[in-house]
Scaffold this motif. Structure first.
Motif, short mmCIF file in Angstrom:
data_model
loop_
_atom_site.label_atom_id
_atom_site.label_comp_id
_atom_site.label_asym_id
_atom_site.label_seq_id
_atom_site.Cartn_x
_atom_site.Cartn_y
_atom_site.Cartn_z
N GLU A 1 2.23 1.83 5.14
CA GLU A 1 1.55 0.72 4.45
C GLU A 1 2.18 -0.62 4.86
O GLU A 1 1.49 -1.62 5.03
CB GLU A 1 1.64 0.88 2.93
CG GLU A 1 0.99 2.14 2.39
CD GLU A 1 -0.54 2.08 2.34
OE1 GLU A 1 -1.13 1.15 2.93
OE2 GLU A 1 -1.15 3.00 1.75
N ARG B 1 0.98 -1.47 8.28
CA ARG B 1 -0.39 -1.98 8.20
C ARG B 1 -0.40 -3.45 7.74
O ARG B 1 -1.09 -4.29 8.33
CB ARG B 1 -1.21 -1.13 7.22
CG ARG B 1 -2.57 -1.72 6.95
CD ARG B 1 -3.37 -0.94 5.93
NE ARG B 1 -4.63 -1.63 5.67
CZ ARG B 1 -5.68 -1.08 5.12
NH1 ARG B 1 -5.67 0.18 4.75
NH2 ARG B 1 -6.78 -1.79 4.91
N ASP C 1 -10.48 -4.73 7.18
CA ASP C 1 -10.12 -3.98 5.96
C ASP C 1 -10.78 -2.60 6.01
O ASP C 1 -10.13 -1.58 5.77
CB ASP C 1 -10.65 -4.70 4.70
CG ASP C 1 -9.68 -5.75 4.21
OD1 ASP C 1 -8.53 -5.79 4.71
OD2 ASP C 1 -10.07 -6.56 3.35
N ASN D 1 -8.85 0.79 6.43
CA ASN D 1 -8.94 1.73 5.30
C ASN D 1 -9.26 3.12 5.81
O ASN D 1 -8.64 4.11 5.41
CB ASN D 1 -10.05 1.32 4.32
CG ASN D 1 -9.61 0.20 3.39
OD1 ASN D 1 -8.43 -0.13 3.33
ND2 ASN D 1 -10.56 -0.39 2.69
N ASN D 2 -10.23 3.19 6.72
CA ASN D 2 -10.63 4.50 7.25
C ASN D 2 -9.48 5.12 8.03
O ASN D 2 -9.11 6.27 7.81
CB ASN D 2 -11.83 4.36 8.20
CG ASN D 2 -13.10 4.07 7.43
OD1 ASN D 2 -13.20 4.42 6.26
ND2 ASN D 2 -14.05 3.44 8.07
N PHE E 1 -6.53 6.03 5.85
CA PHE E 1 -6.87 7.14 4.95
C PHE E 1 -6.54 8.46 5.66
O PHE E 1 -5.89 9.33 5.10
CB PHE E 1 -8.36 7.09 4.57
CG PHE E 1 -8.80 8.28 3.77
CD1 PHE E 1 -8.56 8.34 2.41
CD2 PHE E 1 -9.42 9.36 4.40
CE1 PHE E 1 -8.95 9.48 1.67
CE2 PHE E 1 -9.81 10.49 3.68
CZ PHE E 1 -9.57 10.55 2.31
#
Ligand code: HEM
Length: 143
Positions: A104, A107, A129, A133-134, A137
């Protein structure tokens, strides 16, 4: 992600993808705990290693991973290859004891870098974003 967003995502990445050293530098600068996980860089002065050949090699591998993934995104036929890449990244990093929180952090620093090197309007921001996110995830799920 719409076709327009996909095109923007890919074209914007193309404008920064060769700034590998600068991107890894920004990640390490903001997160000494990430630098500390790299045996060859741990405890060293970031500004003095930035221009080394070793730093260029590692930056190329790490930032190059994004290029590889981004190159494959958008074509359903590439899904198995994407899954193999992400699973491989997650397992090699899990074996090194890298935590989700550090991904995180990575990122957040990448986004910070992009926000200063791309035309960071609302469309650009929401596109990145969504894309990250994808991607994250799947990485975090596999970690
Ligand atoms: C190695 C990508 C996040 C630590 C690598 C490699 C790639 C890569 C492609 C080389 C292949 C391999 O050994 O798996 C990425 C990407 C990241 C990420 C795309 C984020 C999405 C992190 C984070 C850490 C980390 C957050 C530490 C907190 C390492 C270490 C190595 C490595 C220690 C081994 C370096 C060596 O000694 O060769 N990474 N990484 N990575 N990564 Fe990451």
């Amino acid at each position: 992600m719409s076709a327009d967003q996909l095109a923007l995502f890919k074209s914007s990445w193309n404008t920064v993808k060769h700034n590998e050293v600068d991107i890894l530098y920004a990640v390490f600068k903001a997160n000494p705990d990430i630098q500390a996980k790299f045996p060859q860089f741990a405890g060293k002065d970031l500004d003095s290693i930035k221009d080394s050949a070793d730093f260029a090699v590692h930056s190329g591998r790490i930032v190059g991973f994004f290029s590889e993934v981004i190159g494959l995104i958008g074509n359903p036929e590439n899904r198995p290859a994407l899954k193999t890449l992400i699973d491989g990244l997650a397992s090699s990093h899990k074996a090194r004891g890298i935590e989700k929180a550090q991904f995180e952090e990575f990122r957040a620093s990448l986004v910070d870098y992009l926000s200063h090197h791309l035309d960071w309007n609302d469309t650009m921001k929401s596109t990145w974003d969504l894309a990250l996110n994808n991607m994250f995830f799947y990485i975090l799920h596999a970690l």
